[in-house]
Scaffold this motif. Sequence first.
Motif, PDB file in Angstrom:
ATOM      1  N   GLY A  18       0.793  -1.217   0.000  1.00 55.12           N
ATOM      2  CA  GLY A  18       0.000   0.000   0.000  1.00 55.12           C
ATOM      3  C   GLY A  18       0.826   1.267   0.000  1.00 55.12           C
ATOM      4  N   GLU A  19       1.929   1.257  -0.731  1.00 55.52           N
ATOM      5  CA  GLU A  19       2.840   2.408  -0.708  1.00 55.52           C
ATOM      6  C   GLU A  19       2.685   3.261  -1.962  1.00 55.52           C
ATOM      7  N   TYR A 145      -3.468  10.378   1.859  1.00 56.87           N
ATOM      8  CA  TYR A 145      -2.612   9.323   2.417  1.00 56.87           C
ATOM      9  C   TYR A 145      -2.459   9.484   3.923  1.00 56.87           C
ATOM     10  N   THR A 146      -2.279  10.726   4.372  1.00 60.64           N
ATOM     11  CA  THR A 146      -1.942  10.942   5.784  1.00 60.64           C
ATOM     12  C   THR A 146      -3.168  11.060   6.690  1.00 60.64           C
ATOM     13  N   THR A 147      -4.297  11.542   6.175  1.00 55.94           N
ATOM     14  CA  THR A 147      -5.457  11.780   7.043  1.00 55.94           C
ATOM     15  C   THR A 147      -6.583  10.774   6.860  1.00 55.94           C
ATOM     16  N   ASN A 148      -6.575  10.013   5.759  1.00 56.40           N
ATOM     17  CA  ASN A 148      -7.674   9.083   5.483  1.00 56.40           C
ATOM     18  C   ASN A 148      -7.119   7.801   4.888  1.00 56.40           C
ATOM     19  N   LYS A 187       6.199   9.438  -0.348  1.00 58.81           N
ATOM     20  CA  LYS A 187       6.575   8.352  -1.247  1.00 58.81           C
ATOM     21  C   LYS A 187       7.635   7.468  -0.593  1.00 58.81           C
ATOM     22  N   VAL A 188       7.574   6.184  -0.907  1.00 58.53           N
ATOM     23  CA  VAL A 188       8.518   5.248  -0.326  1.00 58.53           C
ATOM     24  C   VAL A 188       9.808   5.185  -1.125  1.00 58.53           C
ATOM     25  N   ASP A 189       9.721   5.402  -2.443  1.00 57.03           N
ATOM     26  CA  ASP A 189      10.921   5.273  -3.256  1.00 57.03           C
ATOM     27  C   ASP A 189      10.685   5.931  -4.614  1.00 57.03           C
ATOM     28  N   SER A 190      11.786   6.148  -5.311  1.00 54.83           N
ATOM     29  CA  SER A 190      11.737   6.673  -6.668  1.00 54.83           C
ATOM     30  C   SER A 190      12.426   5.666  -7.571  1.00 54.83           C
ATOM     31  N   ILE A 191      11.671   5.086  -8.485  1.00 55.76           N
ATOM     32  CA  ILE A 191      12.203   4.075  -9.396  1.00 55.76           C
ATOM     33  C   ILE A 191      12.595   4.753 -10.696  1.00 55.76           C
TER      34      ILE A 191
END
Length: 509
Positions: A18-19, A145-148, A187-191
Amino acid sequence: MLPALERIPDACDYIAHGEYFVLHAPRQTGKTTSLADLARQLTAAGDYLALHFSCEAASSFAHDVGATEQALLGQIRAAAQIAHLPPEMMPPSPWPDAPPGTALGIGLAAWVAQCPRPLVLFFDEIDSLRDDALLNTLRQLRAGYTTNRAGFVHSIALCGLRDVRDYKAASGGDPTRLGSPSPFNIKVDSIRLGDFTRDEVIALYTQHTAETGQEFSPRALDLAYYYTQGQPWLVNALASEIIRRMRIESTITEEHIDRAKERMIVARATHLDSLVDKLTDPVVQRVIEPLIAGRYIDADPAFNDAVAYVRDLGLVARTKPLRVANPIYNEVIVRVLGSGIEENITSGPSQFRLPDGRLDFPRLLTEFAAFWKLNGEILAGDQRYHEVAPQLVLMAFLHRIVNGGGYIDREYGVGRGRIDLLIRQPWTDSDGRRAEQREAFELKVWRDKHKDPLGEGLAQLDGYLDRVDLPTGVLVIFDRREKAAPITERTRFSDATSPSGRTITLLRA
């Protein structure tokens, strides 16, 4: 084509957790194709509802946040209809009413609330959005993403030319920072979608062989990878040129690869044309000009930003040292920069061809010297890339003459201090066998506050001739000192002896 899961293998792991992540790469590298394929696979597997759509329709609303939101929601609905989603998975119709600046987030939350599967969205061409429109879009996604978190989109991928966390808008390399914290710091990462490896090029071409029976020789495969360095559009376009336009039906050989490469460069296909349009960008020039000149570059933050931008465009390689991304771009860049010069060259290829097809090389040298005396200062003075103007004039002259059936290979790059050129001219010998005439040049410049580069040039040319296995070559030294003699006086030929004892033709110009 290569499967999406092989090209972006990390994506499924991010989605499973779920990222939110970023996928970026230069144009024509397969981002859209891979994301669309991945979306279809994910939806077909039944665990997610995955949808790919483009943000380009909203690109004209830089400061109209409301119009941007409506354009994006419209594109999402259109993509869902094209995907033939079942009624229970379709977006709300109509989207919920919401004040401008909140409509995207509220609309997506409403869709999640009624969708029976976790929602996965791929925002393609995200960096076509500008200024307020881009910032607001990112902020709404972050807020969702952060509030809901439980009631919002399960996973999002933002796809574009650049990593959107770094720049306010991907609009010519504007280095204005988004500020801290970033509107998309969730974001978790940049591909970074990479170019094909040699094995992937072979796998792609082997698919054609499996379907049609038409083979590529081992040398053709090697040459295709060398010329393209795996740039996906070039890899496909090279094979397409041979099969569809040249209509080759036999085994594809290295000669076919050579001819196709030359045809693509001369025709300036769409991808190449859009790429070279960037050469007039001052940020791009700041990187490309010293590359061609072969000088060392000053490392400073502004230059590093310029290099990052040009890398994101795909013009230079990702790995060090700094160099043009592949031999085809190498060739296209100098041909485009010299195209205006070429228009002024009245001599034609046929004037320099011997009856057997070889180049009349002594005549070519003599004619260039005469052309340089008459036009060199004017043409060099008109060039935007002033630092490499003389070299561009000579290369434009060679393009005009050699392009009647021959090839020019060139080597240039940071710290080389020269440009090396190899002319390859196919011809037929007296026994009717195919042969190849090869002639080598080295181009150097004598600048103010530097010593005569003759000694260095002869030693460098020795090394180049060793590599290309030739007994002799031509060293051209352009004198760009303020106190240089007039061009008509300084332009002259002589012989010089290299450190290894070779007799070298020296042209001072």
